[in-house]
Design a protein around this motif. Sequence first.
Motif, PDB file in Angstrom:
ATOM      1  N   SER A 113     -13.463  -3.190 -11.855  1.00  0.00           N
ATOM      2  CA  SER A 113     -13.728  -2.125 -12.404  1.00  0.00           C
ATOM      3  C   SER A 113     -14.881  -1.377 -11.460  1.00  0.00           C
ATOM      4  O   SER A 113     -14.792  -1.961 -10.424  1.00  0.00           O
ATOM      5  N   HIS A 114     -15.672  -0.819 -12.147  1.00  0.00           N
ATOM      6  CA  HIS A 114     -16.835   0.027 -11.472  1.00  0.00           C
ATOM      7  C   HIS A 114     -18.028  -0.148 -12.333  1.00  0.00           C
ATOM      8  O   HIS A 114     -17.957  -0.482 -13.337  1.00  0.00           O
ATOM      9  N   ILE A 115     -19.166   0.014 -11.618  1.00  0.00           N
ATOM     10  CA  ILE A 115     -20.445   0.031 -12.223  1.00  0.00           C
ATOM     11  C   ILE A 115     -21.385   1.194 -12.255  1.00  0.00           C
ATOM     12  O   ILE A 115     -22.357   1.499 -12.687  1.00  0.00           O
ATOM     13  N   PHE A 124     -20.604   0.760 -21.094  1.00  0.00           N
ATOM     14  CA  PHE A 124     -19.505   0.120 -21.125  1.00  0.00           C
ATOM     15  C   PHE A 124     -18.449   0.499 -20.257  1.00  0.00           C
ATOM     16  O   PHE A 124     -17.752  -0.201 -19.806  1.00  0.00           O
ATOM     17  N   ASP A 125     -18.456   1.892 -20.054  1.00  0.00           N
ATOM     18  CA  ASP A 125     -17.493   2.460 -18.997  1.00  0.00           C
ATOM     19  C   ASP A 125     -17.439   1.690 -17.776  1.00  0.00           C
ATOM     20  O   ASP A 125     -18.894   1.972 -16.999  1.00  0.00           O
ATOM     21  N   GLY A 126     -16.746   0.868 -16.999  1.00  0.00           N
ATOM     22  CA  GLY A 126     -16.741   0.298 -15.969  1.00  0.00           C
ATOM     23  C   GLY A 126     -17.579  -1.032 -15.862  1.00  0.00           C
ATOM     24  O   GLY A 126     -16.915  -2.205 -15.428  1.00  0.00           O
ATOM     25  N   ASP A 127     -18.728  -0.920 -16.720  1.00  0.00           N
ATOM     26  CA  ASP A 127     -19.343  -2.314 -16.631  1.00  0.00           C
ATOM     27  C   ASP A 127     -18.714  -3.428 -17.367  1.00  0.00           C
ATOM     28  O   ASP A 127     -18.683  -4.678 -16.633  1.00  0.00           O
ATOM     29  N   HIS A 158     -18.170   4.105  -6.328  1.00  0.00           N
ATOM     30  CA  HIS A 158     -18.157   5.722  -6.657  1.00  0.00           C
ATOM     31  C   HIS A 158     -16.893   5.928  -7.221  1.00  0.00           C
ATOM     32  O   HIS A 158     -15.680   6.422  -6.696  1.00  0.00           O
ATOM     33  N   GLU A 159     -16.696   5.607  -8.603  1.00  0.00           N
ATOM     34  CA  GLU A 159     -15.542   5.670  -9.415  1.00  0.00           C
ATOM     35  C   GLU A 159     -15.719   7.119  -9.989  1.00  0.00           C
ATOM     36  O   GLU A 159     -14.778   8.003 -10.462  1.00  0.00           O
ATOM     37  N   GLU A 160     -17.041   7.451 -10.516  1.00  0.00           N
ATOM     38  CA  GLU A 160     -17.095   8.668 -11.408  1.00  0.00           C
ATOM     39  C   GLU A 160     -17.136  10.024 -10.502  1.00  0.00           C
ATOM     40  O   GLU A 160     -17.670   9.806  -9.167  1.00  0.00           O
ATOM     41  N   GLY A 161     -16.464  11.064 -11.033  1.00  0.00           N
ATOM     42  CA  GLY A 161     -16.231  12.378 -10.359  1.00  0.00           C
ATOM     43  C   GLY A 161     -17.560  13.045 -10.328  1.00  0.00           C
ATOM     44  O   GLY A 161     -17.666  14.207 -10.816  1.00  0.00           O
ATOM     45  N   LEU A 222      -9.612  -4.110 -16.693  1.00  0.00           N
ATOM     46  CA  LEU A 222     -10.046  -3.835 -18.028  1.00  0.00           C
ATOM     47  C   LEU A 222     -10.990  -2.681 -18.181  1.00  0.00           C
ATOM     48  O   LEU A 222     -11.814  -2.448 -17.534  1.00  0.00           O
ATOM     49  N   HIS A 223     -10.810  -1.933 -19.237  1.00  0.00           N
ATOM     50  CA  HIS A 223     -11.530  -0.699 -19.474  1.00  0.00           C
ATOM     51  C   HIS A 223     -11.929  -0.344 -21.076  1.00  0.00           C
ATOM     52  O   HIS A 223     -10.784  -0.566 -21.833  1.00  0.00           O
ATOM     53  N   ILE A 224     -12.765   0.341 -21.207  1.00  0.00           N
ATOM     54  CA  ILE A 224     -12.940   0.836 -22.668  1.00  0.00           C
ATOM     55  C   ILE A 224     -11.884   2.171 -22.734  1.00  0.00           C
ATOM     56  O   ILE A 224     -11.667   2.519 -21.725  1.00  0.00           O
ATOM     57  N   GLY A 390      -8.678   9.530 -15.544  1.00  0.00           N
ATOM     58  CA  GLY A 390      -8.526   8.583 -14.319  1.00  0.00           C
ATOM     59  C   GLY A 390      -9.316   7.563 -14.013  1.00  0.00           C
ATOM     60  O   GLY A 390     -10.258   7.312 -14.827  1.00  0.00           O
ATOM     61  N   HIS A 391      -8.476   6.204 -13.322  1.00  0.00           N
ATOM     62  CA  HIS A 391      -9.180   5.101 -13.141  1.00  0.00           C
ATOM     63  C   HIS A 391      -8.859   4.842 -11.716  1.00  0.00           C
ATOM     64  O   HIS A 391      -7.685   5.025 -10.993  1.00  0.00           O
ATOM     65  N   ASP A 392      -9.613   3.838 -10.966  1.00  0.00           N
ATOM     66  CA  ASP A 392      -9.213   3.196 -10.149  1.00  0.00           C
ATOM     67  C   ASP A 392      -8.007   2.620  -9.992  1.00  0.00           C
ATOM     68  O   ASP A 392      -7.186   2.644  -8.845  1.00  0.00           O
TER      69      ASP A 392
HETATM   70 ZN   LIG Z   1     -14.663   4.002 -15.986  1.00  0.00          ZN
END
Ligand SMILES: [Zn+2]
Length: 443
Positions: A113-115, A124-127, A158-161, A222-224, A390-392
């Motif tokens: 995922s992303h951090i 939690f989002d990404g982490d 760089h996942e978040e817009g 895996l994501h929230i 949206g997600h990677d």
């Molecule tokens: Zn995310």
Amino acid sequence: MADKSRRQFLAALPAAAAVFSPRADLGAQAGAVRIDGRKLRERIEKLSVFGRPAGGVFADGVSRTAYSDADIAGRRFVMDEIRAAGFQPRIDPAGNIFARRPGGSGPPILFGSHIDSVPGGGNFDGDLGSLGALAVLEAFDAAGVAAQHPLEMVVWAHEEGFAFGRGTACSRIVAGLVDRSDMDVVWNGITRADAIRKIGGDPDRILEARRPKGTYHCYLELHIEQGGTLERANTAIGVVEGIVAIDRYEALITGFANHAGTTPIADRQDAMLAAAHLTIAVRDAVTRVPGRQVGTVGQIEITPNSPNVIPGRAQLSIELRDLSSRTLAAMMDDIRARAGEIAASTRTAIEFTQVVSQGAATATTDVQSAIERASESLGLNHSRLPSGAGHDAQNMALIGPMGMIFVPSVGGISHSPKELTHWGDCANGADVLLRTVLEVDRL
Ligand SMILES: [Zn+2]
């Protein structure tokens, strides 16, 4: 697994990559493997320090926007953890962090995922998906489980817009959606090339970050949930059906600006009034049929925007989201028909221009079933649902089979310091990821 669905899974892979060598089943050996939930929690807590508001605590969330000093420090922390776990992190030209567990043959199973976070985001989002991926690699090693495929984790950059006004930016590059000229874009006084250089990428070799179809046996994330569906229904695991399609329109309403005191009501051509009716029409079009589709009027500009002038012009955004593009089209047909009536009754003209048309990314059916079997093997209840965010994973779906695992978000809150997923749910999600890796390894 039925022959037919196995064939469908293979069909989702390009021929060159479809080299499967059935080996002795490792089911019994793998049955007891679990991730270390305590260590996962510790790492999420340690990562939360990078980007935390000064003097704050875990519950104050993080601002770890892509390419910021906090992002760079957080990435360094994660790479140190990867090394400490006995794996070698590698940064690709786009700045994404990969680490592979050797062994097996053929294309690897990739998960992560992303951090990076939004400004004022949560922990939690990404982490969870990033550190959960590391927990899975470790669990495989600790239990000495052999897999048919190499296993690889990824922390997408760089996942978040937020930075450069775009999201899932670096997985897009891996999926091939990149042009050399993208590196010249400037945001916040810095070129994208320099931003990528800052995190250890190599913009001069950016095209080498592209991965052809078939590079990966499967991609898992895996994501929230970031919505309240799972928590409300007391469901442990969400099996993502896909990431919704988005159609966005600009509606331009032309009326006539005139004196607010002297123009009789019957003579008005009030663009604002038409905009109000149109907003309700969007809501009606979305709710008329059952389903999980959503629609939003989120932006409006009124001209001249003065208390003593009847608005002569209104411009508003209409955004529609659903897994099915046919549903999106039907909703828009409905809105257009209503707009005709509204224009007639308000004596205005309403025109639509489509500004965004983003297709849905469907999760591979066999991977969805694998996630369900994985959940059941752990005694966890599950349900299928679309991802409205949206997600990677949506980019990875362009180059191979893809699946996503959701865990409950308390109160459905995300992109906020109040974002919370219970530690037990975090561990459940990572365990389901682990079991799903085992399941797709056999496909
Ligand atoms: Zn995310």
